[in-house]
Write an enzyme that holds these catalytic residues in place. Structure first.
Site, short mmCIF file in Angstrom:
data_model
loop_
_atom_site.label_atom_id
_atom_site.label_comp_id
_atom_site.label_asym_id
_atom_site.label_seq_id
_atom_site.Cartn_x
_atom_site.Cartn_y
_atom_site.Cartn_z
N THR A 101 -72.85 -60.88 7.99
CA THR A 101 -74.20 -60.43 7.40
C THR A 101 -74.38 -60.42 6.04
O THR A 101 -73.57 -59.50 5.38
CB THR A 101 -74.29 -59.07 8.16
OG1 THR A 101 -74.60 -59.22 9.67
CG2 THR A 101 -75.85 -58.59 7.64
N LYS A 176 -81.60 -61.43 10.94
CA LYS A 176 -80.55 -60.16 10.94
C LYS A 176 -81.15 -59.10 10.27
O LYS A 176 -80.96 -57.91 10.83
CB LYS A 176 -79.40 -60.39 10.49
CG LYS A 176 -78.26 -59.65 10.53
CD LYS A 176 -77.99 -59.25 12.11
CE LYS A 176 -76.75 -58.08 12.19
NZ LYS A 176 -75.55 -58.22 12.03
N LYS A 244 -74.60 -51.32 3.78
CA LYS A 244 -74.71 -52.62 3.21
C LYS A 244 -75.54 -53.48 3.69
O LYS A 244 -76.35 -54.14 2.87
CB LYS A 244 -73.21 -53.32 3.36
CG LYS A 244 -72.83 -54.79 2.68
CD LYS A 244 -73.07 -55.56 3.58
CE LYS A 244 -72.14 -55.96 4.90
NZ LYS A 244 -72.62 -57.31 5.45
#
Length: 292
Positions: A101, A176, A244
């Site tokens: 990711t 995502k 994050k």
């Protein structure tokens, strides 16, 4: 699968390790690299016939497909275009599939770098958590060239329940981001709902057992309610990882003009959880800051 390919897998963390295992069980010739050699040594012990290498470039040499699942943009650059990175060992016509990711920006950057070298790059972040990786039931969101995707999809299917090309390079990472934005608000809402049920004197577990049959039902409600009520968070997707991801979402929103007030607020709540010592707690630990 009847067709066997030589594949490399870079990054044997909680997601990468079982994913690489599925590739081996499907009959592919698996070559692995991990920053901590002990993890790679364990993999080849668990999966006889697999081979491990001391650099990504060595693992990638001769592989038709190279997969990665590492921590962030900088980690991804290091294992691809850094010293000893996979791109230095890849052959013309090979395909690099990245499950990290990361930002859409780095996906586009590496797609261009791969194209210059004559091979493909697909950004393919995943959803489904450790359990999904172990069961081979991940959702894979891809960005890249349709022809490259068509070649990679049957191999990705070894550990995917759903896999779809969402658009050009970077589209997988953008998808995502949509996933993480939706989850952030959902988990906070579930935390508040459980907290409210307890304050109101209701049996929260009984309430959820009823509500999960209606419009409020979600994966989080089905799989995290009991552990949230028990205050158990030592598993699953860590708060620091979610922060994050949310940082990536918020940075992209600043670029494209999207407004994400709830995601920004939930990120602040996760910062509070980190101050409570919950950096590695599961993301469902949002309830802990309500009940401290």
């Amino acid at each position: 699968m009847s067709d066997s390919s030589t594949v490399a897998f870079i990054g044997l963390g909680v997601m990468g390790y079982p994913m690489a295992g599925h590739l081996h069980r499907a009959g592919h010739k698996v070559r692995v690299y991990n920053r901590t050699a002990a993890k790679a040594e364990k993999f080849v012990a668990d999966y006889p016939g697999a081979a491990w290498f001391s650099a990504p470039a060595e693992a990638a040499m001769g592989a038709e497909f190279v997969f990665s699942c590492v921590g962030n943009d900088d980690d991804l650059r290091a294992v691809t275009i850094g010293d000893g990175g996979a791109f230095a060992g890849m052959s013309v016509g090979a395909i690099f599939v990245d499950h990290t990711t990361a930002s859409a920006e780095v996906a586009r950057e590496l797609h261009a770098a791969a194209a210059e070298r004559g091979f493909g790059f697909i950004d393919a972040p995943i959803s489904g958590g450790q359990a999904g990786a172990e069961k081979g039931a991940l959702t894979v969101m891809c960005g890249g060239d349709p022809s490259r995707f068509a070649k990679a999809e049957p191999v990705i299917a070894c550990y995917a329940r759903a896999c779809r090309l969402m658009g050009p390079p970077g589209a997988g990472q953008l998808t995502k981001m949509v996933n993480q934005i939706a989850i952030a608000g959902l988990v906070q809402s579930l935390a508040e709902a459980l907290h409210f049920a307890g304050a109101a004197g209701l049996d929260a577990e009984n309430v959820i057992d009823l509500l999960k049959n209606g419009a409020a039902q979600s994966w989080q409600m089905e799989n995290r309610t009991k552990t949230m009520l028990a205050g158990e968070f030592d598993f699953g997707f860590a708060v620091e990882w979610m922060r994050k991801d949310l940082a990536i979402c918020l940075a992209e929103a600043r670029r494209n003009g999207a407004r994400l007030p709830v995601a920004a607020l939930v990120d602040q709540f996760y910062a509070e959880v980190e101050k409570m010592g919950g950096r590695r707690w599961d993301t469902s630990s949002l309830i802990a800051r309500l009940e401290r």
